[in-house]
Design a protein around this motif. Structure first.
Motif, PDB file in Angstrom:
ATOM      1  N   ILE A  61       0.825  -1.209   0.000  1.00 43.38           N
ATOM      2  CA  ILE A  61       0.000   0.000   0.000  1.00 43.38           C
ATOM      3  C   ILE A  61       0.861   1.261   0.000  1.00 43.38           C
ATOM      4  N   LEU A  62       1.986   1.254   0.722  1.00 40.63           N
ATOM      5  CA  LEU A  62       2.877   2.409   0.719  1.00 40.63           C
ATOM      6  C   LEU A  62       3.428   2.692  -0.680  1.00 40.63           C
ATOM      7  N   ASN A  63       3.564   1.646  -1.473  1.00 43.09           N
ATOM      8  CA  ASN A  63       4.073   1.779  -2.844  1.00 43.09           C
ATOM      9  C   ASN A  63       2.958   1.688  -3.876  1.00 43.09           C
ATOM     10  N   GLN A  64       1.753   2.027  -3.457  1.00 50.20           N
ATOM     11  CA  GLN A  64       0.560   1.864  -4.284  1.00 50.20           C
ATOM     12  C   GLN A  64       0.677   2.543  -5.643  1.00 50.20           C
ATOM     13  N   GLU A  65       1.250   3.724  -5.700  1.00 51.49           N
ATOM     14  CA  GLU A  65       1.340   4.435  -6.975  1.00 51.49           C
ATOM     15  C   GLU A  65       2.174   3.657  -7.990  1.00 51.49           C
ATOM     16  N   LYS A  66       3.344   3.201  -7.570  1.00 51.69           N
ATOM     17  CA  LYS A  66       4.207   2.423  -8.471  1.00 51.69           C
ATOM     18  C   LYS A  66       3.595   1.063  -8.799  1.00 51.69           C
ATOM     19  N   VAL A  67       3.013   0.434  -7.778  1.00 47.23           N
ATOM     20  CA  VAL A  67       2.365  -0.868  -7.994  1.00 47.23           C
ATOM     21  C   VAL A  67       1.235  -0.715  -9.012  1.00 47.23           C
ATOM     22  N   ASN A  68       0.429   0.318  -8.863  1.00 48.67           N
ATOM     23  CA  ASN A  68      -0.693   0.532  -9.782  1.00 48.67           C
ATOM     24  C   ASN A  68      -0.228   0.832 -11.200  1.00 48.67           C
ATOM     25  N   GLN A  69       0.882   1.544 -11.346  1.00 48.14           N
ATOM     26  CA  GLN A  69       1.426   1.797 -12.684  1.00 48.14           C
ATOM     27  C   GLN A  69       1.780   0.480 -13.368  1.00 48.14           C
ATOM     28  N   THR A  70       2.428  -0.399 -12.616  1.00 47.88           N
ATOM     29  CA  THR A  70       2.806  -1.704 -13.180  1.00 47.88           C
ATOM     30  C   THR A  70       1.572  -2.549 -13.481  1.00 47.88           C
ATOM     31  N   LEU A  71       0.622  -2.584 -12.561  1.00 46.63           N
ATOM     32  CA  LEU A  71      -0.597  -3.363 -12.778  1.00 46.63           C
ATOM     33  C   LEU A  71      -1.358  -2.855 -14.003  1.00 46.63           C
ATOM     34  N   THR A  72      -1.449  -1.547 -14.149  1.00 46.52           N
ATOM     35  CA  THR A  72      -2.135  -0.955 -15.300  1.00 46.52           C
ATOM     36  C   THR A  72      -1.430  -1.339 -16.595  1.00 46.52           C
ATOM     37  N   SER A  73      -0.110  -1.268 -16.607  1.00 50.12           N
ATOM     38  CA  SER A  73       0.643  -1.597 -17.824  1.00 50.12           C
ATOM     39  C   SER A  73       0.467  -3.056 -18.225  1.00 50.12           C
ATOM     40  N   LEU A  74       0.159  -3.917 -17.258  1.00 47.37           N
ATOM     41  CA  LEU A  74      -0.045  -5.340 -17.535  1.00 47.37           C
ATOM     42  C   LEU A  74      -1.513  -5.704 -17.733  1.00 47.37           C
ATOM     43  N   GLY A  75      -2.388  -4.715 -17.574  1.00 48.89           N
ATOM     44  CA  GLY A  75      -3.815  -4.956 -17.769  1.00 48.89           C
ATOM     45  C   GLY A  75      -4.526  -5.578 -16.579  1.00 48.89           C
ATOM     46  N   TYR A  76      -3.972  -5.429 -15.382  1.00 51.27           N
ATOM     47  CA  TYR A  76      -4.571  -6.001 -14.178  1.00 51.27           C
ATOM     48  C   TYR A  76      -5.274  -4.926 -13.359  1.00 51.27           C
ATOM     49  N   PRO A  77      -6.234  -5.316 -12.522  1.00 52.30           N
ATOM     50  CA  PRO A  77      -6.898  -4.340 -11.650  1.00 52.30           C
ATOM     51  C   PRO A  77      -5.901  -3.716 -10.666  1.00 52.30           C
ATOM     52  N   THR A  78      -6.087  -2.446 -10.411  1.00 51.80           N
ATOM     53  CA  THR A  78      -5.188  -1.728  -9.512  1.00 51.80           C
ATOM     54  C   THR A  78      -5.677  -1.812  -8.067  1.00 51.80           C
ATOM     55  N   LEU A  79      -4.781  -1.448  -7.155  1.00 53.76           N
ATOM     56  CA  LEU A  79      -5.156  -1.310  -5.750  1.00 53.76           C
ATOM     57  C   LEU A  79      -6.074  -0.101  -5.620  1.00 53.76           C
ATOM     58  N   LYS A  80      -7.034  -0.208  -4.771  1.00 52.07           N
ATOM     59  CA  LYS A  80      -7.988   0.865  -4.510  1.00 52.07           C
ATOM     60  C   LYS A  80      -7.750   1.411  -3.108  1.00 52.07           C
TER      61      LYS A  80
END
Length: 124
Positions: A61-80
């Motif tokens: 969760i602390l790295n949510q922004e970077k994690v979400n960028q990677t998830l988006t680039s791979l087509g996966y749902p992001t953290l909310k």
């Protein structure tokens, strides 16, 4: 279940899967464990998908922004900005959950009967 490890959800998952009726009693853990290709004889045979421990969840969760960028680039749902379960128990009735709340991390002791989001993580 003695799933009290704060930093190793893998350890917690293997403690939980040895308990009777664990799939019915711990559906969040069951959902993550069922993602594994080699679950046999009451243990997960190699470190794959699991429910994160409270410290692993906090890092995610602390790295949510970077994690979400990677998830988006791979087509996966992001953290909310929702509350997520960890695999770390507080007691027989409570487990830790966590969420980001207006830029602050909020670690909670939640009744295990509450409904929160679940995010599986995978070791690599």
């Amino acid at each position: 279940t003695y799933a009290t490890n704060a930093s190793d959800g893998w350890n917690n998952a293997n403690a939980i899967v040895t308990k009777p009726n664990w799939k019915e009693n711990f559906p969040a853990v069951a959902w993550t464990v069922n993602k594994n290709s080699n679950y046999t004889n009451g243990q997960i045979q190699s470190k794959q998908w699991y429910l994160p421990a409270k410290n692993e969840l906090r890092n995610l969760i602390l790295n949510q922004e970077k994690v979400n960028q990677t998830l988006t680039s791979l087509g996966y749902p992001t953290l909310k900005n929702k509350t997520y379960w960890s695999s770390t128990e507080v007691s027989a009735k409570y487990a830790f959950s966590e969420r980001e709340n207006h830029g602050e991390m909020a670690l909670c002791d939640s009744l295990k009967t509450y409904q929160h989001y679940v995010r599986a993580i995978k070791s690599f």
